[in-house]
Write a protein that holds these residues in place. Structure first.
Motif, short mmCIF file in Angstrom:
data_model
loop_
_atom_site.label_atom_id
_atom_site.label_comp_id
_atom_site.label_asym_id
_atom_site.label_seq_id
_atom_site.Cartn_x
_atom_site.Cartn_y
_atom_site.Cartn_z
N SER A 279 -9.27 30.21 58.57
CA SER A 279 -10.18 29.82 59.64
C SER A 279 -11.60 30.33 59.42
O SER A 279 -12.57 29.65 59.77
N ALA A 280 -11.74 31.54 58.86
CA ALA A 280 -13.08 32.10 58.67
C ALA A 280 -13.90 31.24 57.71
O ALA A 280 -15.07 30.94 57.98
N ARG A 281 -13.29 30.85 56.60
CA ARG A 281 -14.03 30.03 55.64
C ARG A 281 -14.39 28.67 56.23
O ARG A 281 -15.51 28.18 56.05
N VAL A 282 -13.44 28.05 56.91
CA VAL A 282 -13.70 26.73 57.49
C VAL A 282 -14.78 26.82 58.56
O VAL A 282 -15.70 25.98 58.61
N ALA A 283 -14.71 27.83 59.42
CA ALA A 283 -15.75 28.01 60.44
C ALA A 283 -17.10 28.24 59.80
O ALA A 283 -18.12 27.69 60.24
N GLY A 284 -17.13 29.06 58.75
CA GLY A 284 -18.39 29.35 58.07
C GLY A 284 -19.00 28.11 57.44
O GLY A 284 -20.22 27.88 57.54
N SER A 323 -15.20 25.00 66.53
CA SER A 323 -14.75 25.60 67.80
C SER A 323 -13.31 26.12 67.75
O SER A 323 -13.05 27.27 68.12
N PRO A 324 -12.32 25.30 67.29
CA PRO A 324 -10.95 25.81 67.26
C PRO A 324 -10.78 27.00 66.33
O PRO A 324 -9.95 27.88 66.60
N GLN A 325 -11.58 27.05 65.27
CA GLN A 325 -11.43 28.14 64.31
C GLN A 325 -11.94 29.46 64.88
O GLN A 325 -11.36 30.52 64.63
N PHE A 326 -13.01 29.41 65.66
CA PHE A 326 -13.47 30.64 66.31
C PHE A 326 -12.45 31.13 67.33
O PHE A 326 -12.20 32.34 67.44
N SER A 327 -11.85 30.21 68.07
CA SER A 327 -10.80 30.60 69.02
C SER A 327 -9.61 31.21 68.28
O SER A 327 -9.05 32.22 68.71
N ALA A 328 -9.23 30.58 67.16
CA ALA A 328 -8.09 31.09 66.40
C ALA A 328 -8.39 32.47 65.81
O ALA A 328 -7.53 33.36 65.82
N LEU A 329 -9.61 32.67 65.30
CA LEU A 329 -9.98 33.96 64.74
C LEU A 329 -9.95 35.06 65.79
O LEU A 329 -9.40 36.15 65.57
N THR A 330 -10.53 34.77 66.96
CA THR A 330 -10.55 35.78 68.02
C THR A 330 -9.14 36.07 68.52
O THR A 330 -8.77 37.24 68.73
N ALA A 331 -8.33 35.03 68.71
CA ALA A 331 -6.97 35.21 69.19
C ALA A 331 -6.13 36.00 68.18
O ALA A 331 -5.28 36.81 68.57
N THR A 332 -6.37 35.81 66.90
CA THR A 332 -5.59 36.49 65.87
C THR A 332 -5.99 37.95 65.73
O THR A 332 -5.15 38.82 65.54
N ASN A 333 -7.28 38.24 65.86
CA ASN A 333 -7.77 39.59 65.60
C ASN A 333 -7.79 40.48 66.83
O ASN A 333 -7.83 41.71 66.71
N ALA A 334 -7.75 39.90 68.03
CA ALA A 334 -7.75 40.71 69.25
C ALA A 334 -6.38 41.36 69.45
O ALA A 334 -5.36 40.86 68.98
N PRO A 335 -6.33 42.50 70.15
CA PRO A 335 -5.04 43.11 70.49
C PRO A 335 -4.17 42.10 71.25
O PRO A 335 -4.67 41.42 72.16
N PRO A 336 -2.89 41.95 70.89
CA PRO A 336 -2.05 40.92 71.50
C PRO A 336 -2.05 40.93 73.02
O PRO A 336 -2.05 39.87 73.64
N ALA A 337 -2.06 42.12 73.61
CA ALA A 337 -2.00 42.19 75.07
C ALA A 337 -3.31 41.78 75.74
O ALA A 337 -3.35 41.59 76.95
N LEU A 338 -4.37 41.64 74.94
CA LEU A 338 -5.69 41.37 75.52
C LEU A 338 -6.27 40.03 75.07
O LEU A 338 -7.44 39.75 75.33
N VAL A 339 -5.47 39.22 74.39
CA VAL A 339 -6.00 37.97 73.83
C VAL A 339 -6.65 37.11 74.90
O VAL A 339 -7.78 36.64 74.76
N GLY A 340 -5.94 36.86 75.99
CA GLY A 340 -6.47 36.01 77.04
C GLY A 340 -7.76 36.56 77.64
O GLY A 340 -8.71 35.82 77.89
N SER A 341 -7.80 37.87 77.86
CA SER A 341 -8.98 38.48 78.45
C SER A 341 -10.18 38.41 77.51
O SER A 341 -11.30 38.10 77.93
#
Length: 399
Positions: A279-284, A323-341
């Motif tokens: 996702s990082a390469r595609v977003a970039g 757009s989807p790649q930034f969402s995927a990157l943030t969702a993947t790298n954020a702590p699992p319990a805090l993804v939605g927040s």
């Protein structure tokens, strides 16, 4: 609460994803309804050129308020998500109908557009939540389809205006109101409640702020997203003005729909590419390409028609495709319990940035030529690419 393996074992009915995607498209059609008929509204009521920026920013502001309030109250967790979607879609339809009724009063229209944006916070994010709960192991492709549907939905008022050329501008508001109501009914009647119990949590935890600020990878994806948001919605607002240098009437509306709707191709193609290269390469790559499109505007605004059209379509594909790649990157790298927040906070701040950008560039375009104004949009992609460097250099990002 069932664990991930239990949820994954529950197979979603085949109709679920197509219905959610279709409902997302129809439900978000109210977003740019005013933009699609703005020249007619300005001619009818004598509004200044900057009115388009004010009305668009009102929708963005309403969306921010709705997203934050829904998160703080954990609305989509406390209540059935499909019921939340239904109520917000019906309310959004009502706001579109009231906007049509009070369009002659700019202040009243501003209020109804803001309330419409608030309702969209119960459509777009809640649709994504339904998909995430039904497809916990296939969210990447689903996310690409859902955001692609959002983009087509946002562009659809331009297609509706092209189809209704010669009819009163009010047809667009009536059409999107009907589409929004139909979207809510589709989800409520055809999408079962996901295998996920309702929560009784307190909503948005302040720990999400700390997680976003201190984790290098989360910070990289969020700041990259902010650069993307500086460009995205402002480009969508400026496209009709760019096309108006060569087209008018139904031809302009069709062209606007094609250019804006091309972002759906970027989302779908980006999802396919991300499964292979990350996702990082595609977003970039998409962020760099859309930034280059901004910088080339002084030359391509006056290019021959085929080159002019190719430039706008490429810009439309890449400005939204990341757009989807930034969402995927943030969702993947954020702590699992805090993804939605973390996603809620990032989206809210990102939409706030889009308001500032829209207001700035619409005011600038009213004073200076487009070839002078548009290249400054590249500031967002440039800063976004700099922010993404920790993920790009390490080859990071979900696959």
């Amino acid at each position: 609460m069932p664990d991930e393996s239990t949820r994954a074992a529950v197979r979603a009915p085949r109709r679920v994803l197509p219905v959610i995607v279709l409902a997302q498209l129809a439900g978000t059609s109210t977003w740019f309804a005013a933009n699609a008929v703005m020249p007619e509204l300005q001619a009818a009521f004598g509004w200044p050129a900057t009115a388009v920026g004010t009305l668009t920013s009102a929708v963005q502001l309403g969306f921010i308020a709705g997203a934050l309030l829904f998160a703080l109250l954990a609305v989509a967790d406390r209540f059935a998500a499909r019921l939340v979607f239904l109520v917000c879609a019906l309310a959004g339809a009502g706001c579109a109908a009231m906007a049509r009724q009070h369009a002659a009063d700019f202040d009243a229209l501003l209020v109804w557009r803001t309330l419409g944006g608030f309702c969209l916070a119960g459509i777009y994010p809640v649709g994504m939540k339904l998909a995430a709960l039904w497809f916990p192991r296939g969210l990447g492709p689903a996310l690409g389809l859902l955001i692609g549907a959002l983009i087509l939905g946002s562009a659809s008022p331009h297609a509706l205006r092209a189809l209704s050329a010669g009819w009163p501008w009010s047809v667009v508001f009536d059409g999107v109101a009907l589409a929004s109501a139909a979207a809510g009914l589709l989800v409520f009647l055809l999408v079962p409640e996901p295998p996920h119990p309702r929560a009784s949590g307190s909503g948005l935890p302040l720990r999400a702020l700390w997680a976003a600020a201190t984790d290098r990878r989360v910070r990289a994806s969020i700041l990259g997203y902010f650069g993307h948001m500086w460009e995205l919605y402002t480009m969508w607002v400026l496209v009709p003005a760019v096309l108006a240098t060569r087209l008018a009437g139904a031809s302009l509306s069709w062209a606007a729909f094609v250019v804006l709707g091309a972002g759906a191709v970027g989302c779908a193609g980006g999802g396919w590419a991300a499964s292979r290269w990350g996702s990082a390469r595609v977003a970039g790559i998409q962020l760099a390409t859309s930034g280059l499109c901004c910088l080339l505007a002084p030359w391509l605004l006056h290019a021959p028609a085929p080159l002019f059209g190719a430039w706008l379509v490429l810009w439309g594909i890449t400005v939204a495709g990341d757009s989807p790649q930034f969402s995927a990157l943030t969702a993947t790298n954020a702590p699992p319990a805090l993804v939605g927040s973390v996603l809620t906070l990032a989206n809210s701040i990102g939409f706030g940035i889009s308001i500032a950008s829209i207001q700035l560039f619409v005011a600038a375009a009213a004073r200076w030529p487009l070839e002078t104004v548009v290249p400054a949009l590249a500031i967002g992609p440039l800063l976004g690419l700099i922010a993404l460097r920790p993920l790009l250099t390490r080859g990071a990002g979900p696959r």
